[in-house]
Design an enzyme around this catalytic site. Structure first.
Site, mmCIF file in Angstrom:
data_model
loop_
_atom_site.group_PDB
_atom_site.id
_atom_site.type_symbol
_atom_site.label_atom_id
_atom_site.label_comp_id
_atom_site.label_asym_id
_atom_site.label_seq_id
_atom_site.Cartn_x
_atom_site.Cartn_y
_atom_site.Cartn_z
ATOM 1 N N TYR A 80 0.839 -1.209 0.000
ATOM 2 C CA TYR A 80 0.000 0.000 0.000
ATOM 3 C C TYR A 80 0.871 1.254 0.000
ATOM 4 O O TYR A 80 0.605 2.211 -0.718
ATOM 5 C CB TYR A 80 -0.904 -0.016 1.248
ATOM 6 N N PHE A 132 -9.656 20.685 -23.886
ATOM 7 C CA PHE A 132 -10.148 19.318 -23.958
ATOM 8 C C PHE A 132 -11.370 19.258 -23.039
ATOM 9 O O PHE A 132 -11.452 20.007 -22.065
ATOM 10 C CB PHE A 132 -9.074 18.297 -23.564
ATOM 11 N N THR A 133 -12.318 18.378 -23.327
ATOM 12 C CA THR A 133 -13.604 18.370 -22.605
ATOM 13 C C THR A 133 -13.423 18.348 -21.080
ATOM 14 O O THR A 133 -13.947 19.193 -20.367
ATOM 15 C CB THR A 133 -14.453 17.151 -23.027
ATOM 16 N N ASP A 223 -0.158 19.414 -20.920
ATOM 17 C CA ASP A 223 -0.944 18.178 -20.953
ATOM 18 C C ASP A 223 -0.233 17.237 -21.932
ATOM 19 O O ASP A 223 -0.267 17.440 -23.146
ATOM 20 C CB ASP A 223 -2.381 18.471 -21.408
ATOM 21 N N LYS A 266 -3.157 6.902 -22.411
ATOM 22 C CA LYS A 266 -2.626 7.231 -23.729
ATOM 23 C C LYS A 266 -1.089 7.169 -23.680
ATOM 24 O O LYS A 266 -0.484 6.350 -24.341
ATOM 25 C CB LYS A 266 -3.097 8.612 -24.162
ATOM 26 N N ARG A 389 -17.120 14.417 -32.236
ATOM 27 C CA ARG A 389 -16.343 15.496 -31.638
ATOM 28 C C ARG A 389 -16.811 16.784 -32.296
ATOM 29 O O ARG A 389 -16.207 17.301 -33.204
ATOM 30 C CB ARG A 389 -14.832 15.288 -31.849
ATOM 31 N N PHE A 455 -22.218 14.312 -23.837
ATOM 32 C CA PHE A 455 -21.893 13.402 -24.950
ATOM 33 C C PHE A 455 -21.586 11.994 -24.473
ATOM 34 O O PHE A 455 -21.726 11.035 -25.217
ATOM 35 C CB PHE A 455 -20.703 13.942 -25.756
#
Ligand code: F0G
Length: 482
Positions: A80, A132-133, A223, A266, A389, A455
């Protein structure tokens, strides 16, 4: 030396890996596909994967792993606190990005939550190349306002500009001077700019942006979720970077940022995320939020097995042979679609091929979600699942007014190292058929419209019976084939 390995008259991309694990796919008859999309409220997010033939929804958490990644997962240390797995991930990140402090998080938007809570002050602005969303939602939730300063060519759907993700540097300076630096919480640069078609920014653009940030003492937040594609494009397209290795480009990018966060769904071919921080004080301000929202500081909500895979995946990202398959398959797909006259975002970016629904179905007004309708029609015609998109992916403002998106895109993501070229050719062929039959596609309206990130799980219905017309046309042309 360029690493582009296209061969033959048709310029096929060549993979530098072989496939050793497979997953069987289903290709249902078109009537069953129509039933499935109806059941999903015409929203491709709500389809069951069992009903999908080629899943081009996203590249998030669905990239193929290497044998080294899989092997590393076996040695994960699941303590942990103080796990050796964390030490290995931290050491790799520091080696590649040169930043001392690292906070793990369960995925990219979790990192956005932490960063926004600490850095965004009520009534301030966050200028960026493009939103970005999830990043926008977190900034807005914390009282900030997103300001997009993408250069005009970024929104030009057909262009030969190699770095359409560049921020407009003079406009950034003017904006900060006008609003004053203390009204700017941070500047955000998104690698491989997602919503405008996976378009990269140049190393030079990042350097210039960082100069301004330093001058006004505003943090630059990078990002890096789509960093692998951006690295590939800098390596292939930027003259100033010629002769630099991917590793050197990575180090140079990191040297021009104060905070780097990423979705490891990603970057790193795994599932997780995290925040790299240069300054101790900022690290300490963010640290307390990790045990509160994510998990203890040495795992942050991630599985230790995934953390091991990410450590290896990050190292492999520095190998151009391991990251070029995605952009090269995308380039092939974009070229083949373009050759057939199908409107597609050019030049090819990372992430996937982006079909321009504004031109594909130019008879559908934006208020009837042309990209959403096209994504549904493509699933019906092929079993290929793409993602809207466009305006559906926007959010209504406080007055309930719906902003129309700058672009209406259907993204056909290219999970890395997952599909074969024949499968890509199948998608191209069905898109070609749909393009011949585009006039039969109609608009959509909401049946159930959620307030936040609608969305993802909102439900729609067609404004006319156009989905049945598509099925009839298909049967007329393809007989009883799938
Ligand atoms: N930033 C960028 C540029 C992204 O593309 C994503 C995710 C995130 C942040 C959020 O990361 O999903 O791990 O929480 N993009 C996914 C996509 C959802 O399909 O494009 P996450």
């Amino acid at each position: 030396m360029s690493n582009v390995r296209f061969f033959g008259g048709q310029q096929f991309p060549l993979e530098m890996h072989k496939v050793r694990i497979i997953q069987k796919l289903n290709l249902h008859p078109i009537e069953k596909r129509l039933e499935a999309i109806m059941g999903a409220g015409y929203n491709t997010f709500l389809l069951r994967n069992e009903d999908v033939f080629l899943d081009m929804l996203t590249d998030s958490g669905v990239n193929a792993m290497s044998q080294e990644q899989q092997a590393a997962m076996f040695r994960a240390d699941d303590a942990y606190a103080g796990s050796a797995t964390y030490e290995r991930l931290h050491a790799k990140l520091t080696e590649l990005f040169g930043m001392e402090y690292f906070l793990p998080a369960h995925q990219g938007r979790a990192a956005e939550n932490i960063i926004s809570r600490v850095l965004v002050r009520e009534g301030t602005y966050v200028p960026m190349n493009y939103h970005f969303t999830t990043s926008k939602q977190h900034i807005v939730e914390n009282g900030g306002e997103v300001v997009e300063l993408i250069r005009p060519e970024g929104l030009d759907v057909v262009s030969d500009e190699p770095f359409k993700g560049n921020i407009d540097v003079p406009r950034l300076r003017a904006f900060i001077e006008e609003k004053t630096p203390k009204k700017v919480s941070y500047v955000r640069m998104e690698a491989g700019t997602n919503l405008i078609g996976g378009q990269p920014f140049s190393l030079q653009n990042l350097r210039e942006t960082y100069q301004i940030c330093k001058e006004f003492q505003i943090p630059l937040v990078l990002d890096a979720s789509l960093l692998a594609d951006n690295l590939y494009f800098i390596h292939e397209r930027e003259e100033d970077a010629s002769g630099m290795t991917v590793r050197q480009i990575t180090a140079e990018m990191a040297a021009n940022a104060d905070i780097i966060y990423f979705s490891a769904r990603k970057l790193g071919f795994g599932r997780g995320g995290g925040i790299l921080i240069r300054e101790e004080e900022t690290y300490k301000n963010m640290r307390g939020l990790i045990p509160m929202f994510e998990g203890f500081l040495t795992y942050g909500g991630m599985s230790v097995r995934e953390m091991e895979a990410i450590t290896v995946g990050l190292d492999e990202t520095m190998d151009i042979d391991m990251i070029d398959q995605g952009p090269q398959f995308i380039e092939y797909m974009v070229r083949e679609l373009d050759n057939r006259g199908i409107p597609v975002i050019k030049p090819a970016g990372g992430l996937g091929a982006h079909v321009d629904a504004m031109r594909f179905v130019d008879h559908i007004p934006q208020s009837e979600y042309p990209a959403g309708a096209l994504a549904a029609a493509l699933y019906i015609a092929s079993g290929v699942r793409g993602m809207e998109r466009g305006t559906m992916s926007e959010a209504r403002d406080a007055e309930g007014v719906e902003p129309l998106a700058d672009m209406e895109l259907v993204r056909l993501a290219m999970p890395r190292r997952v599909f074969t070229l024949s499968q890509v050719n199948y998608a191209i062929d069905r898109l070609d058929w749909l393009y011949q039959n585009r006039r039969h596609i109609g608009g959509m309206e909401w049946e159930e419209e959620p307030e936040i990130l609608r969305f993802f799980y909102g439900r729609l219905r067609p404004k006319t019976d156009w989905p049945n017309t598509i099925v009839k046309r298909f049967r007329a042309d393809f007989g009883d084939s799938l």
